[in-house]
Design a protein around this motif. Structure first.
Motif, PDB file in Angstrom:
ATOM      1  N   TYR A 116      58.065 114.003  25.446  1.00  0.00           N
ATOM      2  CA  TYR A 116      58.072 115.398  25.892  1.00  0.00           C
ATOM      3  C   TYR A 116      58.898 116.206  24.908  1.00  0.00           C
ATOM      4  O   TYR A 116      60.052 115.890  24.663  1.00  0.00           O
ATOM      5  CB  TYR A 116      58.696 115.536  27.283  1.00  0.00           C
ATOM      6  CG  TYR A 116      57.828 114.996  28.389  1.00  0.00           C
ATOM      7  CD1 TYR A 116      56.716 115.703  28.827  1.00  0.00           C
ATOM      8  CD2 TYR A 116      58.120 113.784  29.001  1.00  0.00           C
ATOM      9  CE1 TYR A 116      55.916 115.221  29.848  1.00  0.00           C
ATOM     10  CE2 TYR A 116      57.333 113.284  30.029  1.00  0.00           C
ATOM     11  CZ  TYR A 116      56.232 114.005  30.443  1.00  0.00           C
ATOM     12  OH  TYR A 116      55.440 113.533  31.445  1.00  0.00           O
TER      13      TYR A 116
ATOM     14  N   GLU B 230      62.721 102.432  38.533  1.00  0.00           N
ATOM     15  CA  GLU B 230      63.528 103.508  39.110  1.00  0.00           C
ATOM     16  C   GLU B 230      62.951 104.875  38.791  1.00  0.00           C
ATOM     17  O   GLU B 230      62.160 105.024  37.865  1.00  0.00           O
ATOM     18  CB  GLU B 230      64.945 103.449  38.531  1.00  0.00           C
ATOM     19  CG  GLU B 230      65.831 102.388  39.130  1.00  0.00           C
ATOM     20  CD  GLU B 230      67.122 102.285  38.343  1.00  0.00           C
ATOM     21  OE1 GLU B 230      68.175 102.532  38.909  1.00  0.00           O
ATOM     22  OE2 GLU B 230      67.043 101.954  37.139  1.00  0.00           O
TER      23      GLU B 230
ATOM     24  N   GLY C  81      59.397 106.683  33.775  1.00  0.00           N
ATOM     25  CA  GLY C  81      58.186 106.978  33.030  1.00  0.00           C
ATOM     26  C   GLY C  81      56.888 106.537  33.685  1.00  0.00           C
ATOM     27  O   GLY C  81      55.836 106.558  33.055  1.00  0.00           O
TER      28      GLY C  81
HETATM   29  N1  LIG Z   1      57.393 118.168  31.681  1.00  0.00           N
HETATM   30  C1  LIG Z   1      58.430 117.437  31.273  1.00  0.00           C
HETATM   31  N2  LIG Z   1      59.243 117.913  30.302  1.00  0.00           N
HETATM   32  C2  LIG Z   1      60.280 117.172  29.858  1.00  0.00           C
HETATM   33  N3  LIG Z   1      60.609 115.981  30.333  1.00  0.00           N
HETATM   34  C3  LIG Z   1      59.837 115.456  31.298  1.00  0.00           C
HETATM   35  C4  LIG Z   1      58.720 116.149  31.824  1.00  0.00           C
HETATM   36  N4  LIG Z   1      58.150 115.390  32.777  1.00  0.00           N
HETATM   37  C5  LIG Z   1      58.894 114.282  32.841  1.00  0.00           C
HETATM   38  N5  LIG Z   1      59.902 114.299  31.961  1.00  0.00           N
HETATM   39  C6  LIG Z   1      60.895 113.249  31.728  1.00  0.00           C
HETATM   40  O1  LIG Z   1      60.216 112.063  31.458  1.00  0.00           O
HETATM   41  C7  LIG Z   1      60.855 110.977  32.092  1.00  0.00           C
HETATM   42  C8  LIG Z   1      59.846 110.194  32.912  1.00  0.00           C
HETATM   43  O2  LIG Z   1      59.380 111.011  33.966  1.00  0.00           O
HETATM   44  P1  LIG Z   1      58.313 110.471  35.023  1.00  0.00           P
HETATM   45  O3  LIG Z   1      57.936 111.602  35.884  1.00  0.00           O
HETATM   46  O4  LIG Z   1      57.242 109.791  34.295  1.00  0.00           O
HETATM   47  O5  LIG Z   1      59.178 109.422  35.839  1.00  0.00           O
HETATM   48  P2  LIG Z   1      58.767 108.558  37.098  1.00  0.00           P
HETATM   49  O6  LIG Z   1      59.017 107.154  36.724  1.00  0.00           O
HETATM   50  O7  LIG Z   1      57.424 108.916  37.564  1.00  0.00           O
HETATM   51  O8  LIG Z   1      59.858 108.996  38.156  1.00  0.00           O
HETATM   52  P3  LIG Z   1      59.709 109.168  39.737  1.00  0.00           P
HETATM   53  O9  LIG Z   1      59.791 107.825  40.323  1.00  0.00           O
HETATM   54  O10 LIG Z   1      60.906 109.982  40.094  1.00  0.00           O
HETATM   55  O11 LIG Z   1      58.432 109.846  39.985  1.00  0.00           O
HETATM   56  C9  LIG Z   1      61.990 111.544  32.906  1.00  0.00           C
HETATM   57  O12 LIG Z   1      63.192 111.303  32.214  1.00  0.00           O
HETATM   58  C10 LIG Z   1      61.717 112.995  32.957  1.00  0.00           C
HETATM   59  O13 LIG Z   1      62.923 113.696  32.917  1.00  0.00           O
END
Ligand SMILES: Nc1ncnc2c1ncn2[C@@H]1O[C@H](COP(=O)(O)OP(=O)(O)OP(=O)(O)O)[C@@H](O)[C@H]1O
Ligand SMILES: [Mg+2]
Lengths: 328, 328, 277
Positions: free
Chosen positions: A14, A42, A46
């Motif tokens: 990102y 967690e 990602g």
């Molecule tokens: N639009 C964005 N802009 C910048 N960083 C982002 C964006 N979307 C996600 N991130 C970052 O990317 C990383 C992964 O996010 P992601 O949403 O894939 O996590 P996740 O594993 O699905 O978490 P959760 O279980 O909370 O849904 C995180 O550190 C988040 O801060």
């Protein structure tokens, strides 16, 4: 079982420059027809990013930096937009994590279903309505809510409606990103059960994302564990349950003991995941790991190792095999 | 319907406020402007007309303020706006009635075109946001939005009227007295095109800006992403899902926008000597014709109020969430 | 972070650049302007020449000097009016939204009324009744008619903030209302306030031009608006004195665009939903 979707060396970031977040790094993952693949980890590791990138739905500032995704022999990320559009929903459906806000607030539920079917060539209104009613029954939402607007549905009903929508064209693969978080345990089970029945009947594959590892152990054929953007372990459900190798997987098991096990101390994993903008060298889990070996873990990034067929892990506790990292 | 009740209340209160401003201003202002006006017209008006004016503006009267106010309302409700000093012995009501349709036609049509045009361009710019088109459109719209209407009108008049001779440069005022028929209509249209184009071009800039911003914000919403995940064609996502929602705030912001446009349109009329309320207002201002000025202000306010009310109704029709608030 | 985002925003810098240019023009007018703007002793209706770079008016004034001096009044009206309008918006929007109850009911009804009342016609009749013409009445008239929209935006923002955890925590800890408003609410709305300020300045500059064009200001002061008034009265375009008519309008449009750009850029910086990729 044949190969359906193959994610290879996928790296997603990102933004750009020094504040860029590397949310997914060098992930390999295969999904075969009819299987349930679970992804756990967690919050912020990602999972959602992986799912979005793998279906070509990533929005800026998110960008696929490396690697690719093959679906049924095609390079999904380089498909022309028109072709990609026909893959969506009909071949690969996606249940978003934020199911609360994925329905258009100004259209009736019915119209949102009809739109979807019309886009994929179902022009008979009767057929479309019949299909819609069938999936509504499946997710146990009364058919009268077809005439409602999204704001008139409860959170759980909205989630179920979105699940119903993902099923309506009988796709070959469904990504479900925490599809049942707004539901109580009983409803959650019932829905997963009916989705599963349908899956067996129609033979579609599911990629199921959650941080509830215990749930995955019950429903998934294979489970992939993610940490700080990396895939750190992958194994079949039973294998992972009996023999979690990665210290992080073991910690996750502690945090979400399987149902039936004594939930003596439900504890989080101590410490915080690292800053994805600036991963330390070495194993990303080193700082929180109880079995950390100074000099190795904090300096060398562990490669993926196949420990036994179908079980691979990226951890210095398990020496690198000669076949290299990729799974056969 | 609570929303509607509130809007009706605002409508009535604003109407009352517009009328009361007319009553209060001449009595409140230092330097007694009404007396100055009366002095100027001493001898030019019949004694009866003069006497009526003194009552209307509260000069040299023994009545209490309350009694004056009641009498004032009586006059307003019976359509008795007094005599125009400029066009004496014509009554104010006559003058306004003559000019009003001209303004309504010109401003109504050009505002509508500007709204449609500006909204369409705003949608297109947002859909391609970050592109060259968006990058160019934005400063251009800002510039259009920052131009004084009347100045732009003067340039248009000079260029297309005097230099190129495509359109008539004056004589619009006689239109009102000309014969009807097709020739009359042709004359009306040829006199209206230039002012209409001026209003449309300058007003469209504002709509481009608001629509573009609303739309960019909406494009980040989950339901737009989900619409893409459904495999809907781009056109459908753009209009039925994104624009359909992005346009809603325009209805709540309509009040300010329309007030701005009407103000600009009045100045445009003056430049083109167009036989509408704007030009009449200008004459009234030049001649300190307070009765005429007041009536014009009142009618413009009421027209804007009604336009706003229609926008409110459209909003209720377009947004099911507002409707729901009304029902419960 | 926010400041950096602002400083690297191309639109913000373009807007700030134009604004600084006009501010310098206004501030250094006595030094830069070749002549006094009110000196009427030049030959009238001259085209551009070395002595009069932009020619002279029909009344024998130097157009360039008028343009330079005109920036003063226009800028002052724009900035002073915007300050006053922002003040009213702050009080009506934030205070009403925060205190709630009948005070809020009354204030928001008042806001709605002023919102629907068409601004320019109201300005025209108020200005027509004001017997002393000049800058102060113009500022007054524009302020009275121009505050409503921003107040409404601020109020709804205040309502959102009020229900947020940190504000509620401050309430529970017994902080006084005014303290909470000043230390928790206002700082969180700084972005919107600044954006509104520039929006109001744009509105003020355009309104001033309109009023002065109608002769409702003091036509003997030199501003861009009164320049247009005289240019129109003396039929500048027909006389071929295009620079007299065109340039004041261009200056108004540029200044307006500067305010518009700043408004837009601040909005973009504080509202992540509008941020470009
Ligand atoms: N639009 C964005 N802009 C910048 N960083 C982002 C964006 N979307 C996600 N991130 C970052 O990317 C990383 C992964 O996010 P992601 O949403 O894939 O996590 P996740 O594993 O699905 O978490 P959760 O279980 O909370 O849904 C995180 O550190 C988040 O801060
Ligand atoms: Mg997620």
């Amino acid at each position: 079982m044949s190969l359906l979707l193959e994610i290879a060396g996928l790296t997603v970031g990102y933004g750009a420059g020094p504040t860029a977040v590397l949310a997914v790094q060098d992930v390999d993952l295969a999904v075969h027809t009819g299987e349930v693949v679970g992804i756990a980890g967690e919050s912020g590791c990602g999972k959602s990013t992986l799912a979005l990138a793998a279906t070509g739905l990533l929005d800026p500032p998110g960008r696929v930096l490396q690697g690719g995704v093959r679906y049924a022999g095609q390079d999904l990320l380089r498909l022309p937009p028109a072709a990609l559009r026909h893959v969506r929903l009909r071949q690969i459906a996606m249940v978003f994590q934020a199911s609360m806000n994925v329905l258009n607030p100004v259209l009736r539920i019915r119209d949102q279903f009809l739109d979807a079917m019309q886009a994929h060539g179902i022009t008979s209104r009767r057929e479309a309505v019949e299909r819609t009613q069938a999936v509504f029954e499946l997710v146990k939402v009364p058919a009268r809510f077809l005439d409602a607007y999204p704001h008139q549905l409860s959170g759980g009903m909205r989630q179920r409606t979105v699940i119903a929508l993902s099923l309506v064209l009988e796709p070959r693969l469904i990504f479900m990103d925490e599809p049942t978080t707004a539901l109580d345990v009983v409803v959650q089970r019932a829905i997963l059960q009916s989705v599963n029945d349908l899956r067996v009947q129609r033979d579609f594959a599911v990629v199921f994302i959650t941080h509830d590892l215990s749930l995955l152990i019950e429903i998934a054929d294979r489970i992939a564990i993610m940490y700080a953007g990396y895939l750190v372990e992958e194994a079949s459900g039973p294998e992972l349950y009996q023999q979690p190798l990665h210290p992080y997987t073991q910690a996750l098991m502690q945090a979400f003991p399987p149902l039936g096990a004594v939930r003596s101390r439900l504890q989080g994993i101590p410490g915080q995941p690292p800053d994805l903008r600036q991963l330390p060298p070495g194993c990303p889990f080193a700082a929180r790991c109880g079995k950390v070996r100074q000099g190795t873990c904090d300096t060398v990034r562990p490669a993926m190792t196949i420990v036994t067929p179908g079980h691979r892990v990226a951890c210095h506790l398990y020496p690198v095999s000669t076949e290299g990292g990729k799974q056969a | 319907m609570r929303y509607l009740t509130r809007r009706v209340l605002v409508l009535l209160l604003t109407g009352w406020a517009a009328l009361t401003i007319n009553f209060v201003l001449p009595r409140l202002m230092p330097g007694n402007p009404a007396e100055v006006m009366l002095a100027r017209f001493q001898g030019r008006l019949s004694p009866r007309a003069l006497a009526a004016l003194t009552v209307e503006f509260g000069v040299h009267t023994h009545q209490s303020l309350l009694a004056q106010y009641v009498a004032y309302w009586g006059h307003m409700l019976t359509g008795n706006f007094g005599l125009s000093l400029t066009y004496y012995p014509a009554s104010v009501a006559q003058m306004v009635a003559q000019a009003f349709p001209w303004t309504l036609g010109l401003v109504g049509i050009s505002t509508l075109i500007a709204f449609i045009l500006g909204t369409g361009i705003g949608i297109a710019a947002a859909w391609r946001h970050g592109s060259r088109l968006d990058g160019v459109l934005l400063p251009v719209s800002l510039l259009l939005n920052s131009m004084p209407y009347f100045w732009f009108a003067l340039l248009m008049l000079y260029l297309f009227g005097f230099v190129l001779g495509w359109f008539p440069v004056g004589g619009g005022l006689n239109l009102a007295h000309q014969a009807g028929g097709w020739a009359g209509l042709g004359a009306i249209i040829s006199h209206a095109i230039l002012p209409a184009a001026t209003i449309t071009i300058t007003a469209a800039g504002g709509w481009v800006l608001t629509m573009r911003n609303n739309m960019v914000a909406i494009l980040g919403e989950d339901f737009v992403k989900f619409a893409r995940a459904k495999g809907l064609p781009d056109r459908v996502v753009e209009f039925r899902y994104a624009a359909r929602n992005a346009i809603l705030p325009n209805f709540t912001g309509f009040a300010m926008a329309i007030g701005f446009v009407v103000g600009g349109a009045l100045l445009t009329e003056i430049v083109f000597s167009y036989p509408g309320l704007g030009y009449l207002l200008y004459e009234a201002v030049l001649n300190l014709d307070y009765p005429l000025m007041q009536a014009i202000f009142l009618f413009i306010s009421l027209a804007v109020l009604v336009a706003n009310f229609l926008a409110d109704l459209a909003y209720i029709l377009l947004d099911p969430r507002v409707r729901a608030v009304g029902r419960s | 972070m926010t400041l950096r985002a602002f400083l690297t925003n191309r639109r913000a810098m373009a807007g700030a650049g134009i604004l600084v240019f006009f501010a310098l023009l206004a501030g250094l007018a006595p030094l830069i302007a070749p002549y006094s703007p009110t000196n009427i002793n030049f030959p009238p209706m001259l085209g551009p020449s070395a002595a009069h770079l932009l020619g002279t008016t029909a009344n024998g004034q130097d157009v360039l000097s008028q343009l330079i001096w005109g920036s003063r009044d226009t800028l002052i009206v724009g900035l002073v009016t915007a300050t006053l309008i922002s003040g009213i918006q702050l009080i009506v929007g934030i205070f009403g939204g925060y205190v709630g109850g009948w005070i809020d009911e009354v204030l928001s009804m008042l806001t709605n009324i002023f919102l629907v009342m068409p601004g320019l016609p109201l300005m025209i009749i108020v200005a027509a009744y004001v017997t002393v013409k000049g800058t102060v009445p113009i500022i007054f008239v524009i302020t009275v008619t121009g505050w409503a929209w921003g107040a409404r935006v601020l109020r709804s923002q205040t309502l959102t903030l009020r229900s947020q955890a940190f504000v509620e925590a401050a309430q529970l800890s017994g902080e006084s209302r005014w303290r909470i408003v000043l230390t928790h609410i206002v700082p969180n709305m700084a972005g919107i306030l600044v954006a509104n300020f520039f929006g109001a300045a744009l509105y003020a500059v355009l309104s001033e031009a309109g009023l002065e064009f109608l002769g409702l200001g003091n036509v003997n002061t030199v501003t861009w608006g009164t320049m247009l008034y005289w240019a129109e009265n003396d039929e500048a375009l027909l006389m071929g004195l295009w620079q007299w008519m065109v340039l004041p309008g261009v200056c108004i449009a540029l200044l307006g665009t500067a305010f518009g750009l700043l408004n837009f850029a601040v909005d973009e910086v504080v509202n992540p939903r509008l941020r470009r990729t």
